[in-house]
Design a protein around this motif. Structure first.
Motif, PDB file in Angstrom:
ATOM      1  N   THR A 143       3.161   1.244   0.307  1.00  0.00           N
ATOM      2  CA  THR A 143       1.854   0.657  -0.022  1.00  0.00           C
ATOM      3  C   THR A 143       0.718   1.469   0.584  1.00  0.00           C
ATOM      4  OG1 THR A 143       2.820  -1.560  -0.087  1.00  0.00           O
ATOM      5  CG2 THR A 143       0.430  -1.413   0.153  1.00  0.00           C
ATOM      6  N   MET A 144       0.820   1.779   1.887  1.00  0.00           N
ATOM      7  CA  MET A 144      -0.252   2.499   2.575  1.00  0.00           C
ATOM      8  C   MET A 144      -0.417   3.915   2.027  1.00  0.00           C
ATOM      9  SD  MET A 144      -0.059   1.127   6.556  1.00  0.00           S
ATOM     10  CE  MET A 144       1.641   1.646   6.851  1.00  0.00           C
ATOM     11  N   SER A 145       0.698   4.550   1.645  1.00  0.00           N
ATOM     12  CA  SER A 145       0.619   5.910   1.104  1.00  0.00           C
ATOM     13  C   SER A 145       0.038   5.927  -0.296  1.00  0.00           C
ATOM     14  CB  SER A 145       2.014   6.555   1.106  1.00  0.00           C
ATOM     15  OG  SER A 145       2.515   6.678   2.421  1.00  0.00           O
ATOM     16  N   GLU A 146       0.485   4.977  -1.139  1.00  0.00           N
ATOM     17  CA  GLU A 146       0.051   4.953  -2.536  1.00  0.00           C
ATOM     18  C   GLU A 146      -1.382   4.439  -2.691  1.00  0.00           C
ATOM     19  OE1 GLU A 146       1.747   5.989  -5.292  1.00  0.00           O
ATOM     20  OE2 GLU A 146       3.298   6.768  -3.964  1.00  0.00           O
ATOM     21  N   VAL A 147      -1.730   3.418  -1.915  1.00  0.00           N
ATOM     22  CA  VAL A 147      -3.055   2.804  -2.045  1.00  0.00           C
ATOM     23  C   VAL A 147      -4.079   3.476  -1.128  1.00  0.00           C
ATOM     24  CG1 VAL A 147      -4.294   0.574  -1.992  1.00  0.00           C
ATOM     25  CG2 VAL A 147      -1.895   0.635  -2.608  1.00  0.00           C
ATOM     26  N   HIS A 148      -3.576   4.342  -0.207  1.00  0.00           N
ATOM     27  CA  HIS A 148      -4.442   5.035   0.759  1.00  0.00           C
ATOM     28  C   HIS A 148      -5.175   4.027   1.644  1.00  0.00           C
ATOM     29  CE1 HIS A 148      -3.524   8.636  -1.476  1.00  0.00           C
ATOM     30  NE2 HIS A 148      -4.030   8.101  -2.583  1.00  0.00           N
ATOM     31  N   CYS A 149      -4.385   3.213   2.332  1.00  0.00           N
ATOM     32  CA  CYS A 149      -4.937   2.185   3.194  1.00  0.00           C
ATOM     33  C   CYS A 149      -4.114   2.092   4.477  1.00  0.00           C
ATOM     34  CB  CYS A 149      -4.953   0.829   2.475  1.00  0.00           C
ATOM     35  SG  CYS A 149      -3.312   0.265   1.945  1.00  0.00           S
ATOM     36  N   CYS A 150      -4.557   1.233   5.388  1.00  0.00           N
ATOM     37  CA  CYS A 150      -3.861   1.088   6.669  1.00  0.00           C
ATOM     38  C   CYS A 150      -3.870  -0.375   7.087  1.00  0.00           C
ATOM     39  CB  CYS A 150      -4.531   1.942   7.736  1.00  0.00           C
ATOM     40  SG  CYS A 150      -3.872   1.665   9.400  1.00  0.00           S
ATOM     41  N   GLY A 151      -2.684  -0.976   7.227  1.00  0.00           N
ATOM     42  CA  GLY A 151      -2.595  -2.370   7.612  1.00  0.00           C
ATOM     43  C   GLY A 151      -3.227  -3.278   6.576  1.00  0.00           C
ATOM     44  N   LEU A 152      -3.420  -4.539   6.942  1.00  0.00           N
ATOM     45  CA  LEU A 152      -4.082  -5.459   6.017  1.00  0.00           C
ATOM     46  C   LEU A 152      -5.591  -5.292   6.091  1.00  0.00           C
ATOM     47  CD1 LEU A 152      -3.574  -7.818   4.004  1.00  0.00           C
ATOM     48  CD2 LEU A 152      -4.028  -9.359   5.923  1.00  0.00           C
ATOM     49  N   ASN A 153      -6.132  -5.206   7.317  1.00  0.00           N
ATOM     50  CA  ASN A 153      -7.577  -5.063   7.525  1.00  0.00           C
ATOM     51  C   ASN A 153      -7.965  -3.636   7.911  1.00  0.00           C
ATOM     52  OD1 ASN A 153      -8.326  -7.947   7.170  1.00  0.00           O
ATOM     53  ND2 ASN A 153      -7.015  -8.213   8.950  1.00  0.00           N
ATOM     54  N   ASN A 154      -7.271  -3.056   8.907  1.00  0.00           N
ATOM     55  CA  ASN A 154      -7.460  -1.671   9.336  1.00  0.00           C
ATOM     56  C   ASN A 154      -6.380  -1.332  10.364  1.00  0.00           C
ATOM     57  OD1 ASN A 154      -8.383  -2.746  11.866  1.00  0.00           O
ATOM     58  ND2 ASN A 154     -10.418  -2.979  10.958  1.00  0.00           N
ATOM     59  N   TYR A 155      -6.546  -0.195  11.040  1.00  0.00           N
ATOM     60  CA  TYR A 155      -5.499   0.276  11.963  1.00  0.00           C
ATOM     61  C   TYR A 155      -5.252  -0.671  13.139  1.00  0.00           C
ATOM     62  CZ  TYR A 155      -9.015   1.674  15.441  1.00  0.00           C
ATOM     63  OH  TYR A 155     -10.008   1.671  16.380  1.00  0.00           O
ATOM     64  N   THR A 156      -6.254  -1.512  13.473  1.00  0.00           N
ATOM     65  CA  THR A 156      -6.091  -2.411  14.626  1.00  0.00           C
ATOM     66  C   THR A 156      -5.004  -3.465  14.401  1.00  0.00           C
ATOM     67  OG1 THR A 156      -7.857  -3.865  13.814  1.00  0.00           O
ATOM     68  CG2 THR A 156      -8.488  -2.105  15.342  1.00  0.00           C
ATOM     69  N   ASP A 157      -4.561  -3.632  13.147  1.00  0.00           N
ATOM     70  CA  ASP A 157      -3.461  -4.565  12.886  1.00  0.00           C
ATOM     71  C   ASP A 157      -2.180  -4.125  13.603  1.00  0.00           C
ATOM     72  OD1 ASP A 157      -5.080  -6.106  11.311  1.00  0.00           O
ATOM     73  OD2 ASP A 157      -4.360  -5.310   9.408  1.00  0.00           O
TER      74      ASP A 157
END
Length: 237
Positions: A143-157
């Motif tokens: 998910t993070m690689s394909e959508v280019h995101c991190c965690g649900l909210n951000n890296y602090t998750d």
């Protein structure tokens, strides 16, 4: 062939297709539950949707079961010309139709509430299971690689998570795949959370999403109209 017979046959064929589709989804859902890793190995890299955030197996089982019930009621109700089954079919489709409208309204009006609820459920799961549960870890990596995101909210998750305590780094997607992904680099990378990214993708493809929703709604309205027509015709016999 009279109008009643034609509509009856179409009703049977349509609901037979729904019944078979529901059985297929139910079977896939059970497969994912029993052997999720093999499913992810085949389909994981191809999917980057909301289904990766939730437990896809239970989602498929629920949807498959609902479609099985709808297909059975519609098919048997038309075949046996049973007013009771036709009315049950109409009632189930109507309840689903109302629930879909309610869910759409809630999703549009209370997006912030949905994010809060997801944060309360998903963030603790990430902290405890990411890096421990292989299937969950693989799902989130894809998910993070394909959508280019991190965690649900951000890296602090991932702060104080099992993964961070073991590796003293954040997952690589949180730093745009740069290493070592420490707190400083993750903060500088400003990779958005997956909730915001998925929401943005939905907004970007609002036309497609709206078209699919309208198509489903039209099918449900048509199914209710046909079932009520057959019910009324049987009432006159």
């Amino acid at each position: 062939m009279g109008c009643f017979t034609f509509i009856k046959v179409m009703m049977i064929l349509f609901n037979l297709a729904i019944f078979l589709g529901g059985g297929t989804l139910l079977g896939v859902g059970i497969w994912v539950t029993m052997d999720g890793q093999s499913f992810l190995n085949i389909f994981g890299a191809l999917s980057s949707s909301v289904l990766q955030v939730v437990n896809v197996s239970y989602f498929l089982i629920v949807i498959g079961s609902i479609l099985l019930v709808i297909g059975f009621l519609g098919c048997c109700g038309a075949q046996k010309e049973s007013k009771c089954l036709l009315m049950m079919f109409f009632s189930v489709v109507l309840i689903i139709f109302i629930a879909e409208i309610a869910a759409a309204v809630v999703a549009l009006v209370y997006t912030g509430l949905a994010e809060t609820l997801l944060t309360a459920v998903v963030t603790p799961l990430l902290k405890e299971k990411y890096g421990v549960d292989r299937s969950l870890t693989h799902i989130w990596n894809v998910t993070m690689s394909e959508v280019h995101c991190c965690g649900l909210n951000n890296y602090t998750d991932f702060t104080d998570s099992y993964w961070y305590q073991e590796h003293e780094t954040y997952p690589e997607p949180c730093c745009n795949d740069r290493q070592p992904c420490n707190g400083t680099l993750a903060a500088q990378s400003k990779v958005p959370g997956c909730f915001d990214q998925i929401l943005e993708e939905i907004k970007t493809n609002a036309g497609v999403v709206g078209g699919v929703a309208a198509g489903i709604a039209a099918l449900e309205i048509a199914a209710m109209a046909v079932s009520m027509y057959l019910y009324c015709e049987l009432d006159q016999k």
